[in-house]
Design a protein around this motif. Structure first.
Motif, PDB file in Angstrom:
ATOM      1  N   LYS A 131       0.967  -1.352  -0.159  1.00 23.51           N
ATOM      2  CA  LYS A 131      -0.048  -0.035  -0.230  1.00 23.51           C
ATOM      3  C   LYS A 131       0.922   1.128   0.069  1.00 23.51           C
ATOM      4  CE  LYS A 131      -3.280   2.213   3.162  1.00 23.51           C
ATOM      5  NZ  LYS A 131      -3.622   2.248   4.435  1.00 23.51           N
ATOM      6  N   MET A 132       1.827   1.207   0.823  1.00 20.45           N
ATOM      7  CA  MET A 132       2.979   2.343   1.061  1.00 20.45           C
ATOM      8  C   MET A 132       3.524   2.469  -0.377  1.00 20.45           C
ATOM      9  SD  MET A 132       6.122   2.354   3.523  1.00 20.45           S
ATOM     10  CE  MET A 132       7.442   1.833   2.130  1.00 20.45           C
ATOM     11  N   LYS A 133       3.702   1.308  -1.130  1.00 19.24           N
ATOM     12  CA  LYS A 133       4.303   1.670  -2.418  1.00 19.24           C
ATOM     13  C   LYS A 133       3.622   2.110  -3.507  1.00 19.24           C
ATOM     14  CE  LYS A 133       8.283  -1.501  -1.701  1.00 19.24           C
ATOM     15  NZ  LYS A 133       9.071  -2.521  -1.830  1.00 19.24           N
ATOM     16  N   GLY A 134       2.133   2.108  -2.920  1.00 18.48           N
ATOM     17  CA  GLY A 134       1.157   2.489  -4.049  1.00 18.48           C
ATOM     18  C   GLY A 134       0.554   1.484  -5.229  1.00 18.48           C
TER      19      GLY A 134
ATOM     20  N   PRO B 118     -12.118 -10.347   1.671  1.00 21.70           N
ATOM     21  CA  PRO B 118     -12.108  -8.704   1.662  1.00 21.70           C
ATOM     22  C   PRO B 118     -12.147  -7.912   2.846  1.00 21.70           C
ATOM     23  CG  PRO B 118     -13.479  -9.528  -0.231  1.00 21.70           C
ATOM     24  CD  PRO B 118     -13.346 -10.822   0.828  1.00 21.70           C
ATOM     25  N   GLU B 119     -13.152  -8.644   3.645  1.00 23.92           N
ATOM     26  CA  GLU B 119     -13.235  -8.151   5.012  1.00 23.92           C
ATOM     27  C   GLU B 119     -12.082  -7.817   6.070  1.00 23.92           C
ATOM     28  OE1 GLU B 119     -15.836  -6.975   8.128  1.00 23.92           O
ATOM     29  OE2 GLU B 119     -16.136  -6.999   6.132  1.00 23.92           O
TER      30      GLU B 119
ATOM     31  N   GLY C 265      -8.210  -1.254   7.315  1.00 24.36           N
ATOM     32  CA  GLY C 265      -8.062   0.132   6.490  1.00 24.36           C
ATOM     33  C   GLY C 265      -7.550   0.039   4.989  1.00 24.36           C
ATOM     34  N   ILE C 266      -7.648  -1.154   4.460  1.00 18.93           N
ATOM     35  CA  ILE C 266      -7.262  -1.403   3.186  1.00 18.93           C
ATOM     36  C   ILE C 266      -8.493  -1.936   2.265  1.00 18.93           C
ATOM     37  CG2 ILE C 266      -5.935  -2.601   1.509  1.00 18.93           C
ATOM     38  CD1 ILE C 266      -3.643  -2.614   3.815  1.00 18.93           C
TER      39      ILE C 266
END
Lengths: 336, 336
Positions: free
Chosen positions: B44-47, B56-57, B63-64
């Motif tokens: 996530k940090m790397k985009g 998915p839950e 928070g993702i």
């Protein structure tokens, strides 16, 4: 520009050299090597000027021409960072730095008595301001000071009882152990407690230590008797906002020192370093003014940040908080 | 631009994802995660766009927000790199890739029978050209193929007898062992020999294997009966000019896998990786058409290079040598 020379190019020295090159207010004049090895080849690859404390012949026969001796390096710098093995720093002070009147920073292997002040940036930056000789304390002492200072300022410390579980050797080290036993340190207290007091002068702390067969990080188990009541949540919030402390979470599968190191690699940190002291969120507990927590210390890198700040302190940069912010930003450290 | 999707974001998957982002002719469309952990936080940090093969839950509560399922990812790509654990790749092939008619690359945990061709770029690139399913062979097999292919082309191989001394677990892995014994693989030959023959079809090779308590690298001891006479110097010269093989030297104090890993860290390699197969200069010997050498394999990274080249081969890029050069340059690999 602060002109910096590195004497001793091992685990800490090579990291401080790289860190100096990232500072806008510093210039790395050169490094010294004692004998030829792959670290010297990498220094050459990085374009560092190489001086030698050993036999120049050893370098020239391997295709590296030293720029001169350690004394030639000293002549070109404002400050030396001496990251040589234990006790060599003190010898260098008497042999080179005092006669040449050059300021010098030493590492945690040297004794407090060798220097004017011992140093952890977020605890006692001002004590080293404009001094001649400053000692960055050891990785373990740095780790203890960073978190205990925060706890002391917020809740007051009555006393600390801590156990250091130390890595047996650094990752590159193929000679030391243990590789299959747990070795207690049979001096009470271990040297860490008195060493903390060279920085946090009024903290009542007693430490014990042992070595275990791992190379990655140290682990500390801390029991702190507090002056004020608090809760685990408050302590967690405190650590989250303390600079150079990183809260890690079992919930993110960071369950071990191995996974902290993997996280640092994944983040793209140079050499996979984790200079922040890592405290486990799920390992913080409070019961009747007693605080328990577990923290992991990356012995190869935590003090690199302090070395950079100590360079500023010793050369007269007055604002410790600003120095910490500059260093953190240059090294990608969050939470400043 | 070749649009690439990563299914499986573990040791190999996360490295291939980073490597894809370094290629000028490729675009990383997204990765898939099975469960929430620090690796997903770094992605996530790397985009990176995160798709999920799991619930998915599990992601949203941390928070993702996943972009979709693995099938949604497949719809957007030209090729999938499947770096899931052993046997899951084959299941994914049948469940997703065949019905969706997407090309896919698998790792060494899958069987040769699952794919159209097994792959080591410098040995048999052309066999995978425009195929639908290609397998990058395991780290050990890749290491054997890189050096043996060079030896075979220069001197001819009569037969190979090799012993794989394998690391017990990856550095992040806190569950597997051994941590205090040597475990022989009690099948003869070990699977490595037959696996080499899926790439070097005509090489007569017999392998044995064991596991030892280390996490850093594997080591191979090779005994090769040659068709032509040669000398240790000629073999050294051959390995020096062979791509993705690095000659390391005891004379530079690279005496161990630990010091190879330290060298890779010092060189600034992402995650401290050493994708080249490392052969010790002082470990090469020749006696009566028998060649001996010792090589170390960084199990986490050597196949990352092959995955990139396999992406090109499978999507029709004809020039294998050119692909190797492009990949090497993007990853800072010397000697192409």
């Amino acid at each position: 520009m602060i002109k910096v020379g590195l004497v001793g190019y091992g685990t800490i020295g090579k990291r401080v050299a790289d860190a100096v090159t990232l500072q806008k207010d510093m210039k790395l004049i050169g490094i010294t090597g004692h004998s030829y090895d792959y670290k010297i080849e990498v220094a050459k690859m990085k374009g560092f000027k190489i001086f030698t404390t050993g036999d120049p012949e050893e370098f020239t026969k391997n295709g590296i021409k030293p720029e001169g001796s350690v004394e030639d390096l000293i002549d070109e710098v404002d400050v030396i960072v001496d990251a040589t093995p234990k006790k060599i720093g003190r010898e260098n002070k008497e042999k080179y730095y005092m006669p040449k009147k050059v300021k010098a920073i030493f590492e945690g292997g040297e004794k407090h008595e060798t220097v004017d002040a011992s140093f952890v940036a977020q605890c006692n930056y001002d004590e080293s301001l404009n001094k001649n000789y400053v000692r960055v304390v050891s990785c373990n002492t740095t780790g203890l000071c960073r978190t205990l200072n925060a706890v002391n300022e917020s809740f007051g410390i009555e006393s600390v009882h801590a156990t250091m579980v130390r890595r047996a050797a650094d990752p590159w080290d193929i000679r030391h152990g243990p590789i299959n036993s747990i070795v207690p340190v049979l001096e009470l207290p271990s040297h860490h407690g008195p060493d903390v007091q060279t920085v946090l002068h009024d903290v009542n702390i007693f430490t014990t230590a042992m070595s275990v067969p791992t190379t990655l990080m140290h682990m500390h188990s801390l029991i702190v008797d507090l002056k004020k009541e608090t809760t685990a949540e408050e302590v967690l919030d405190l650590f989250k906002k303390t600079t150079r402390v990183r809260v890690v979470r079992n919930a993110e599968m960071v369950r071990s020192t191995a996974e902290i190191m993997e996280l640092a690699k994944d983040m793209g940190r140079l050499r996979g370093d984790m200079p922040e002291i890592c405290v486990w969120e799920e390992g913080i507990g409070v019961k009747n003014k007693k605080l328990f927590y577990l923290q992991a210390i990356h012995q190869e890198s935590d003090v690199v940040l302090e070395n950079i700040d100590a360079i500023r302190a010793i050369t007269g940069f007055k604002d410790g908080q600003k120095s910490i912010e500059m260093t953190n930003k240059s090294m990608g450290i969050n939470g400043f």
